[in-house]
Design a protein around this motif. Structure first.
Motif, mmCIF file in Angstrom:
data_model
loop_
_atom_site.group_PDB
_atom_site.id
_atom_site.type_symbol
_atom_site.label_atom_id
_atom_site.label_comp_id
_atom_site.label_asym_id
_atom_site.label_seq_id
_atom_site.Cartn_x
_atom_site.Cartn_y
_atom_site.Cartn_z
ATOM 1 N N GLU B 104 0.883 -1.157 -0.052
ATOM 2 C CA GLU B 104 0.003 -0.117 -0.124
ATOM 3 C C GLU B 104 0.923 1.010 -0.019
ATOM 4 N N CYS B 108 1.364 4.123 -3.056
ATOM 5 C CA CYS B 108 1.179 5.577 -2.619
ATOM 6 C C CYS B 108 2.256 6.327 -2.881
ATOM 7 N N ALA B 112 2.863 9.379 -5.882
ATOM 8 C CA ALA B 112 2.782 10.599 -5.107
ATOM 9 C C ALA B 112 3.258 11.700 -5.958
ATOM 10 N N PRO B 119 4.788 13.259 2.255
ATOM 11 C CA PRO B 119 3.724 12.607 3.104
ATOM 12 C C PRO B 119 4.492 11.673 4.194
ATOM 13 N N PHE B 121 3.756 8.284 6.537
ATOM 14 C CA PHE B 121 3.223 7.018 6.819
ATOM 15 C C PHE B 121 3.695 6.563 8.290
ATOM 16 N N PRO B 341 -1.896 6.225 8.630
ATOM 17 C CA PRO B 341 -1.585 5.088 9.373
ATOM 18 C C PRO B 341 -1.883 3.807 8.584
#
Lengths: 334, 397
Positions: B104, B108, B112, B119, B121, B341
């Motif tokens: 996942e 991303c 991005a 970002p 995580f 998260p």
């Protein structure tokens, strides 16, 4: 034979028979009398004191049949034990046994049993007796109002409920200090409180409030009498109500840590998201306030706000984390 | 014995015949065997030949891919979990399972936009569920893409067991930790050799009265300065972080930065380090932690921040705490907000199968009963499909 030997030793005091080596027929005699001590008169073994008048005991009667034999099965028990009375084995037709059992045996029977007499008994308070008491009290009672048939109507008309306990025990005194305790229960929804007053009331009251049932319970036990405690409890309720409506000057000094609930406005979270969006240059052109309003009005930002509020107020769980994740992804366009 | 017969029968249906490998993991269920046939992987169902994290996708979930052994020392000089390092040494290969959380984050990162702020995580999950391994998987992806990796293996190491604590020369209220800083710089140099000559400093740094680094010098010089002059190493770490932060966003810099931190809850927790007068030091007062916190903010662009929580090394937290807010605390949550998260859970059934077959294949499970169905059910029951518990259990067998 003993009598003659005693005569012979008239002048002597106490003689210790075996010590002197005499034969065993010696008796211990403390008083020497000039008279014969043989039981010739048949006067129950007591000395005949001249002709002063014999001390005659009452002739002992034989004990008759105990009352229990004559009791009918359907008798009126309240007549037997009409008031508090000690245990009478002859009046109680039960084969009761009490006490520590003899070795290899059973507890002693009721006849002549001191243990049964020592303990308190409630033989005068059988259900039949209680019924009679109730019947006797009925003329003094009034009927329960027929309109107050459900809990809901009771709550509506009598929101304040008082609870106190009476104690009965068999003892020397009827007083019990625990009887002074009074519990006052009231539902907060019945009190006229606005938002600030309610929060302040909850803070003042602390543990006495139960969130599930919305009931405030005040326990008063500091005064010696129940009436005093009742008045104190009512006073406390009045004072709490009036104080929670007042706003003190120092209440304005509340910080974010004092707040009961998390509010997103002016929180670091709001600042962060606005800064992030500004950095991402998603706001478009504009100045200060207008840009802020516009950003806050966006649906993703609202969603983000809801998820953060949920996380902070309700605590964490898989679902709230999931919601937060989706909201962040939308806001940051991931 | 039945296993061998089964594998013989199925082997005829498989396109490639490689008898040596299929004998060890004979439990080829029908559907999966067909799948492996279509992808032409004769080795086993639990392995994939796709060793490039960029090309891995959902259909590789549950399968093991191999990290090239030559690169492990450069990629992860200090990053892999302890027990995993032992496993790598034993099995002579580093196999990482492809799992959903890491995929996942990688997807991303692929999509991005790097002109936007970095970002963030956060991997979270119960103890032993694979957070650090997911982090390492993502770091591998970043390094295969040519990013600069700033990997802090365990932030907890910086807030406890500090042998030497010096007052900072730069700011009197803070404290330096020379040993930890120089250690980290050494590992950083190993990982990012090729970047050190390319990136130039933008500012002049004065370390002592006689030592300074001019503007325009390569970053490698800065790092060497920190390693050799241990006293100023914490400040060097701060300088390196600042430089990288400023430069990664610039379009002409030509590189992206991945900041990977494990045990990030240490930054906002408590520390066991005490000053000379026995009063506790709060993490803010440590230079290393202060600089790392600056990195965590999303005011820089051109990269990503990937972190993982860790209860294992954390101080003064209950062992049942695993959710982000519990471990990060309010302050930590507000600093990291908004972050994505990512939940890392225990193995799913497929992943468990895969792990089990891998251990069988490596001949790690010696006990005869492990090959039976009941044995497998027992393993599932005892470990509750938790990766680390399973690994520890199998170590006995």
């Amino acid at each position: 034979m003993a009598a003659h030997t005693s005569k012979a030793f008239l002048s002597l005091g106490r003689i210790n028979g075996p010590g002197l080596g005499f034969h065993n027929s010696l008796t211990r005699v403390t008083y020497a009398t000039a008279l014969s001590t043989t039981n010739s008169t048949g006067n129950k073994g007591f000395p005949d004191r001249g002709n002063r008048g014999a001390f005659v005991r009452k002739p002992r009667r034989e004990a008759g049949e105990p009352r229990t034999e004559k009791m009918a099965v359907n008798q009126d028990w309240t007549a037997v034990y009409s008031a508090a009375a000690p245990f009478k084995p002859g009046s109680v037709p039960l084969p009761v046994r009490m006490g520590y059992p003899v070795k290899g045996g059973v507890p002693p029977e009721k006849k002549g049993n001191l243990e049964l007499i020592k303990i308190p008994n409630f033989l005068h308070l059988t259900p039949a007796a209680i019924k009679k008491h109730c019947e006797a009290l009925k003329p003094f009672c009034t009927e329960w109002p027929s309109a107050l048939d459900t809990e809901a109507t009771l709550d509506e008309h009598f929101p304040i409920k008082l609870e106190s306990t009476d104690y009965i025990s068999a003892g020397t005194s009827v007083r019990n200090p625990s009887a002074r305790i009074v519990h006052l229960k009231v539902k907060l929804s019945r009190l006229n409180l606005d938002d600030h007053a309610r929060k302040k009331m909850l803070r003042l009251v602390g543990d006495r409030y139960c969130k599930d049932t919305d009931i405030l319970t005040i326990r008063a036990d500091s005064c010696p009498l129940r009436q005093q405690n009742y008045e104190y409890a009512m006073y406390l309720l009045t004072v709490l109500y009036h104080e929670s409506w007042k706003t003190e000057s120092w209440e304005a000094e509340r910080t974010a840590a004092d707040m009961d609930e998390y509010s997103w406005e002016d929180s670091p979270s709001q600042k962060n998201i606005l800064d992030t969006l500004a950095h991402m240059k998603m706001a478009g052109e504009g100045e200060g306030e207008a840009v802020r309003e516009e950003l806050l009005g966006r649906p993703e930002v609202q969603e983000y706000r809801d998820s953060v509020m949920r996380l902070k107020n309700e605590g964490e769980s898989e679902s709230s984390m999931h919601q937060y994740r989706e909201a962040v992804k939308k806001v940051l366009n991931l | 014995m039945a296993l061998y017969r089964l594998s013989f029968r199925l082997r005829q249906t498989v396109a490639y015949v490689r008898p040596l490998h299929t004998s060890g993991c004979g439990q080829q269920q029908g559907a999966l065997a067909v799948e492996s046939e279509t992808r032409q992987e004769p080795f086993s169902i639990f392995r994939t030949l796709e060793n490039d994290p960029a090309c891995q996708s959902e259909k590789h979930v549950g399968q093991y891919y191999t990290l090239p052994s030559a690169h492990i020392h450069t990629l992860f000089p200090h990053g892999l979990p302890q027990r995993y390092q032992l496993q790598v040494k034993t099995f002579n290969e580093a196999c990482v399972m492809v799992r959903q959380p890491a995929l996942e984050v990688i997807s991303c990162l692929k999509k991005a936009d790097y002109s936007k702020p970095a970002p963030r995580f956060l991997f979270y999950g119960v103890k032993g569920s694979g957070k650090t391994m997911s982090l390492c998987h993502t770091v591998h992806f970043c390094s295969t893409q040519g990013w600069l990796v700033l990997h802090i293996p365990d932030a907890h190491l910086w807030v406890k067991n500090c042998k030497e604590l010096l007052p900072s020369s730069y700011n009197a209220s803070r404290f330096d930790q020379p040993l930890q800083a120089s250690n980290w710089l050494r590992n950083f140099r190993v990982t990012n050799e090729h970047f050190l000559s390319k990136i130039k400093t933008r500012q002049r740094y004065v370390w002592t009265k006689r030592e300074f680094t001019e503007e325009g010098r390569p970053l490698g010089e800065l790092v060497d300065q920190g390693i050799s002059r241990v006293k100023s190493s914490s400040d060097v770490v701060g300088a390196v972080m600042k430089e990288l932060r400023l430069q990664s966003g610039q379009p002409e810099a030509g590189f992206r930065m991945a900041v990977a931190v494990d045990g990030i809850n240490a930054l906002w927790g408590k520390s066991t380090i005490k000053k000379e007068d026995k009063s506790p030091v709060s993490p803010e007062e440590l230079t290393l932690v202060y600089n790392l916190k600056k990195m965590m903010k999303n005011d820089w662009c051109g990269g990503a921040v990937i972190t993982a929580l860790s209860q294992t090394g954390s101080l003064y937290t209950p062992s049942s705490a695993h959710l982000p807010q519990e471990l990060l605390g309010e302050e930590g949550f507000d600093s990291m907000d908004p972050f994505v998260p990512v939940s890392v859970s225990n193995y799913s059934e497929k992943e468990f199968e895969s792990c089990y077959l891998y251990y069988l294949d490596r001949h790690w499970l010696q006990h005869p009963q492990t090959r039976t169905e009941e044995g497998k059910k027992e393993l599932i029951f005892l470990s509750n499909r938790n990766p680390s518990t399973l690994e520890r259990l199998c170590a006995f067998l």
